[in-house]
Design an enzyme around this catalytic site. Sequence first.
Site, short mmCIF file in Angstrom:
data_model
loop_
_atom_site.label_atom_id
_atom_site.label_comp_id
_atom_site.label_asym_id
_atom_site.label_seq_id
_atom_site.Cartn_x
_atom_site.Cartn_y
_atom_site.Cartn_z
N ASP A 159 0.86 -1.18 0.00
CA ASP A 159 0.00 0.00 0.00
C ASP A 159 0.90 1.23 0.00
O ASP A 159 2.11 1.12 0.10
CB ASP A 159 -0.93 -0.02 1.21
CG ASP A 159 -2.23 0.72 0.95
OD1 ASP A 159 -2.25 1.58 0.07
OD2 ASP A 159 -3.23 0.42 1.63
N GLU A 197 -10.10 7.35 4.11
CA GLU A 197 -9.27 6.81 5.19
C GLU A 197 -8.56 7.90 5.97
O GLU A 197 -8.21 8.93 5.45
CB GLU A 197 -8.25 5.84 4.61
CG GLU A 197 -7.36 6.48 3.56
CD GLU A 197 -6.50 5.45 2.84
OE1 GLU A 197 -5.64 4.86 3.49
OE2 GLU A 197 -6.71 5.28 1.64
#
Length: 855
Positions: free
Chosen positions: A336, A537
């Site tokens: 990620d 997020e």
Amino acid sequence: MRKSLNTKALKILLLLVGGICVLTACNKQQTQVSNNHINASEHEQGDITLWPTLKSKVQKSAEIENTIADYLKSMTLEQKVAQMIQPEIRDITVEDMRKYGFGSYLNGGGSFPDANKHATPADWIALAENMYQASVDDTFDGSKIPTMWGTDAVHGHNNVIGATLFPHNIGLGAANNSALIEQIAAATAVEVMATGIDWVFAPTVAVVRDDRWGRTYEGYSEDPAIVREYSAAIVNGLQGRADGDFLSDKRVISTVKHFLGDGGTVDGDDQGNNIDTEKDLYNIHAQGYIGGLTAGSQSVMASFNSWHGKKNHGNKYLLTDVLKTKMGFDGFVVGDWNGHGQVAGCTNESCPQAVNAGLDIFMVPTSAWKPLYNNTIAQVKAGTIPMARIDDAVARILRVKLRAGLFEKPSPAKRKFSGKLALIGAPAHRDIARQAVQESLVLLKNNNHILPINPSSNILIAGDAANNIGKQSGGWSITWQGTNNKNEDFPGATSIYAGLKAQIDTAGGNAILSPNGTFDTKPDVAIVVFGEEPYAEGHGDKDNLEFERGNKRSLKILKALKQQNIPVVSVFISGRPMWVNSELNASDAFVAAWLPGTEGQGVADVLLADVNGQVQHDFKGKLSFSWPKSPLQTAVNKGDEHYAPLLPYGFGLTYKDKSTLANNLNEDSGVDVSNLEPLSIFNGSFKTPWRLFLNSNNKQHQVASNSVKLGGITYRTEDKTIQEDAMAFNFIGSNASYIEINSNFTEDKVAYIEANSALSFSYKINTMPTEQVQLGMKCEQGCGGELNITNELKNSALNTWQTMSIDLTCFAKKGVDFARVTSPFIIKTAGKFSVSVADISFKPQSAETAKIKCE
């Protein structure tokens, strides 16, 4: 770390991290140390018998394996490492691709060709074509291996203007229709292929345990069984079925993410620490991988979170022993957003630990890609990374590319669907999305069967989400956070108001749009559409689940209408269940609409009767997340030992059902801030997640040393009580400069307003200011406020440590929204001024005694 009032006793340390957040300053710093008795080294051994051996529907072929072997024999180390580097389109050029031959590249959310938000599909295709041609040009790197482009198409091709945006996953979970889910994924794949992109970072298969998490809406359900079923459906829709048109010219590579346990972090903290047992890790959090990997997903994305304090990007037991060896996954593992930089001992520029743990592709979306590339090569040559591990990683990357036909397919501009603009937001795709909206709506309350509404009525449509496509779509909608969008940014889309108005007009009724709920002619009924502002997020993490805590603007509209004896139908837009008892009490009907996306007319299809007064579409949605009975009931899940939500998992009325929800629900939040601990921002060191920046001459610098100069300001550490426990700032007066303490993400600090807190800090004036000095705070989306503290400073003694305290409500009155604080401490001046600062904190129950108070 976002700590709730009932948080567990965990302590957080700093580590440089990043998120797939994709905005430039998206690094979050934290390491979590659990007081749990099971330590990371014990988990490194693990109980491998808990994990199954999966039989993927996509099996290895001898032909592909022989081709891989031939490539590995001919490739240089440099070519192999280049396959493992994934930069972002803002940080590489076509010439970089030609020189290095990266195996892949990405665009993050809110990143576009030429940094143009309104880039056309033709612009996307042109970049895809240029990158592809550069990757197969062997002039410099000697490699003709085609690159592949990955993108976050998480609820449709959401970065592209005009694309169909489907309901976010939480709404799809409420629909509980896996066949529809597969259709959605297939439509998304076609729109992605129309822009020349090969690879999608979806599905997210997090099983959310604590709804304060800002990514709750990316989860389908708190029930692992639904997540498992949906994961397979999404993979089949994106990639095609293994026994069908697998990775054909209308399919894309899928990514099951994030491995593993991201939905189960302590307090729902993004990128936090999961302390579940290994059994629960499998039974709860791994079920989406059982479904997706069995269906044949070709990639897995590693997660930011830790498991018992060990970051997953560096966890060999999870990535290699469990995922690759025991479960038999033969595709590749991609990181990620700079997630490898979180691993102990690593930076964004160097992380052999992640490669050795089993990471196959570094997602390195900043300029760090170049030193990472060079360092990885050097680490292989030095023996730090075994050559066998590199060969395994590259073999996995090549296997997926060969299965996807990237070596045989035409270049992106020449592919079957490429450039067919009619496919972007195609009517057939919008019809699927409209059906998904219809089926995702959950009816929580329907007093006296007020719904469905006769469309020939005089209908007031109120609320700030009624005619706001960006708000109804939520995060990951054109921009990463889903913010700074207008309705015009969604061509072809329909707001909830527009969908209602079209049907009301057809039936001869009257639709009155009034966001604030005012009117000239009393309506027969009011539909009020309201809810959470968009977030993604990090920024979406909350302290508790109370809706509009401290600012009940939507409730005011509902109550004003009720006081005028107007029946009220509430349509609630949210990325999670929330405590809305007051809003439920003030509503005759209440619909959980989640984040429906671009096809707002799907709401009208269910709320309104047809012209003959008959039901058009009944409610089908059922809660896939339990609804809380208090704002502190943040971790309430089906199967819990003491399960007692307001509304249980699976609840959802139809038009035949009698409404059972009381009209006098408890409106006392139960939040007790009397024992709230002080919030330490700086106390000899910066506390998570705060960092120090200098700003001068339109330049910004993050302080990472004990002495820095930037334009008109200098910084150095100073000794107050112990060594280097204070900061000294010298403004030289050449231009307006300021120091700022901030976080990468927003912080929910409403509790400190409720606890009558004050901002407190120690200061020592070294040189009196020659111009005004402002003390400020900032919050998300440009809000904030400043106080002029010049007089207080000039009335202070020189070279003497003293304390300044300011009632936090002073900042609130200046415009600071404490639900989304980004910078809790700013000092700004255009003149000369030298000051030392220490011990910065929010102190509860101290507003009354603060030196600076506000009437």
